[in-house]
Design a protein around this motif. Structure first.
Motif, mmCIF file in Angstrom:
data_model
loop_
_atom_site.group_PDB
_atom_site.id
_atom_site.type_symbol
_atom_site.label_atom_id
_atom_site.label_comp_id
_atom_site.label_asym_id
_atom_site.label_seq_id
_atom_site.Cartn_x
_atom_site.Cartn_y
_atom_site.Cartn_z
ATOM 1 N N UNK A 1 0.829 -1.203 0.000
ATOM 2 C CA UNK A 1 0.000 0.000 0.000
ATOM 3 C C UNK A 1 0.867 1.259 0.000
ATOM 4 N N UNK A 2 1.998 1.214 0.698
ATOM 5 C CA UNK A 2 2.892 2.378 0.736
ATOM 6 C C UNK A 2 3.380 2.749 -0.661
ATOM 7 N N UNK A 3 3.591 1.758 -1.504
ATOM 8 C CA UNK A 3 4.009 2.048 -2.882
ATOM 9 C C UNK A 3 2.977 2.921 -3.574
ATOM 10 N N UNK A 4 1.700 2.570 -3.434
ATOM 11 C CA UNK A 4 0.650 3.343 -4.091
ATOM 12 C C UNK A 4 0.522 4.731 -3.475
ATOM 13 N N UNK A 5 0.695 4.831 -2.147
ATOM 14 C CA UNK A 5 0.628 6.134 -1.488
ATOM 15 C C UNK A 5 1.761 7.035 -1.977
ATOM 16 N N UNK A 6 2.969 6.487 -2.031
ATOM 17 C CA UNK A 6 4.116 7.276 -2.491
ATOM 18 C C UNK A 6 3.957 7.636 -3.959
ATOM 19 N N UNK A 7 3.484 6.693 -4.762
ATOM 20 C CA UNK A 7 3.300 6.964 -6.190
ATOM 21 C C UNK A 7 2.320 8.115 -6.405
ATOM 22 N N UNK A 8 1.186 8.062 -5.695
ATOM 23 C CA UNK A 8 0.184 9.118 -5.829
ATOM 24 C C UNK A 8 0.706 10.449 -5.290
ATOM 25 N N UNK A 9 1.437 10.411 -4.185
ATOM 26 C CA UNK A 9 1.950 11.641 -3.590
ATOM 27 C C UNK A 9 3.002 12.299 -4.472
ATOM 28 N N UNK A 10 3.922 11.506 -5.004
ATOM 29 C CA UNK A 10 4.949 12.055 -5.896
ATOM 30 C C UNK A 10 4.299 12.646 -7.142
ATOM 31 N N UNK A 11 3.339 11.921 -7.711
ATOM 32 C CA UNK A 11 2.639 12.446 -8.885
ATOM 33 C C UNK A 11 1.882 13.713 -8.563
#
Length: 430
Positions: free
Chosen positions: A380-390
């Protein structure tokens, strides 16, 4: 498209180039920057170009003989529930399958006609024990069969997947028709750019990553090449598009830097995803964190492109509507449009990633763990970081692109030199 007989009538940018004349210094700076970046991208592609080194096929994708998996087309023509263990299972035959010896447990048996390969025109029998995760085959369905040889050299067949070529082709064709019908030639050019983007990924990005090249330069070169192709093809070669391209390229670099920092801060491994675990197990020279980084960078391009081209267009159109507006006024007005765009696009960005993680969230919800453990877990952290960076790159791209477009849409001293009277207002809005 008509030209004004005044002193600025020779700017000749037309409908696509923007509504107002652009100073020669600004034009030279923009063109010079984009040419320099293009040269750097070409040099980077040449330096990172994958070699022709042979890479062994990973074990899960090998046949029994160690080669690549070969699939053939088939159609299910009959089905029943009967004892398993027929000698005809997986073999090519004509007529009816041989009965199983003795009393065996029951399974779902499907007779499939083989429609390609060396045994085309014959049949084979698939025996599948009903249960979770097993395919629910029906008469008339098209399937793909794995063809391989056993230790005795005999050809055997097994179920691989459903055949989706026709339905996928129809869906893609409907997508292309809808785009071209609404956007016409520009939509067709956008589809061509999409094809080029896919080609860059297949011909350069994936082979370079497989070759062990560093992920960040590969992703940046790939992303820049894709942006040059899709933006200029879809929106024309002009200063309006060039301002959007500069803003997107700069935002892509920001996204790359943020991705590196975020991955290192959160110690993301990517091993929670089965595909990444397979890559680490069987293609050990490829960095999993590098794959994550490349995915973050390339995944941000679509939403960045959408926002930057909108901001560039807004700035140029606002400058055309009010030719007395200063750069500050054009920038402030376009930023009001950009803030609304950021708000709506962030929803799109986050919800898209959340939708992709729904199966994972569902499993965690029944596992009894705390919500904190779920959110901070690697998957889940991967998706959170991906969305946040984007989202951060998206937010920064708006003022950056708007500033570039405002500079190009309103050249220095334009107000005093280009507006002799109110009769010129709106002349170049189209």
């Amino acid at each position: 498209m008509t030209s004004d007989p005044g002193p600025h009538s020779g700017h000749g940018h037309g409908h696509f180039s923007g509504p107002t004349p652009v100073g020669p210094i600004a034009a030279r700076v923009v063109v010079g920057l984009l040419v320099a970046i293009a040269i750097a991208v070409l040099a980077g592609a040449a330096f990172l170009w994958p070699s022709r080194a042979h890479i062994e096929i990973p074990l899960p994708f090998q046949t029994a003989g160690g080669g690549a998996v070969t699939t053939e087309a088939g159609t299910i023509i009959a089905q029943d529930l009967a004892p398993c263990g027929s000698p005809s299972a997986g073999r090519a035959f004509t007529g009816d399958p041989a009965p199983p010896p003795g009393n065996a447990y029951e399974c779902r048996r499907s007779i499939v006609t083989i429609e390609s390969g060396p045994n085309q025109g014959t049949r084979t029998l698939l025996e599948i024990v009903p249960g979770p995760g097993q395919p629910d085959l029906r008469v008339g369905e098209k399937v793909r069969l794995v063809r391989q040889t056993d230790s005795s050299g005999a050809t055997i067949y097994s179920f691989n997947d459903y055949s989706r070529a026709l339905p996928l082709g129809l869906i893609v064709a409907a997508f292309a028709v809808a785009i071209v019908a609404v956007a016409r030639w520009r939509g067709l050019r956008a589809l061509l750019g999409l094809g080029i983007a896919f080609g860059v990924l297949v011909v350069f990005t994936l082979p370079a990553l497989l070759d062990g090249k560093p992920a960040m330069p590969v992703a940046l070169v790939s992303g820049a090449a894709i942006l040059y192709a899709v933006l200029y093809l879809a929106h024309g070669v002009n200063l309006r598009t060039s301002s959007a391209l500069l803003g997107t390229l700069a935002s892509m670099v920001v996204a790359a830097v943020l991705s590196v920092v975020a991955i290192r801060m959160t110690h993301l491994t990517g091993l929670s995803e089965q595909q990444n675990a397979d890559v680490q197990a069987y293609i050990q020279h490829v960095s999993i964190t590098g794959l994550l980084l490349a995915g973050f960078i390339i995944g941000s391009l679509g939403v960045l492109n959408d926002v930057t081209i909108t901001q560039a267009s807004a700035a140029f159109e606002l400058a055309a509507i009010d030719e007395t507006a200063t750069r500050r006024t054009v920038f402030a007005s376009a930023m009001r449009v950009g803030r609304d765009h950021i708000a709506s696009t962030v929803y799109t960005l986050v919800l898209a990633y959340a939708g992709g993680a729904l199966p994972l969230l569902l499993l965690f919800s029944v596992a009894g763990g705390s919500i904190g453990d779920v959110l901070t877990g690697d998957a889940v952290a991967i998706e959170i970081v991906r969305a946040s960076v984007g989202g951060i790159a998206l937010a920064l791209s708006v003022p950056l692109t708007t500033a570039i477009a405002a500079l190009l849409a309103r050249p220095p001293a334009y107000r005093s030199a280009a507006v002799p009277g109110p009769r010129r207002s709106g002349r170049h809005a189209r």
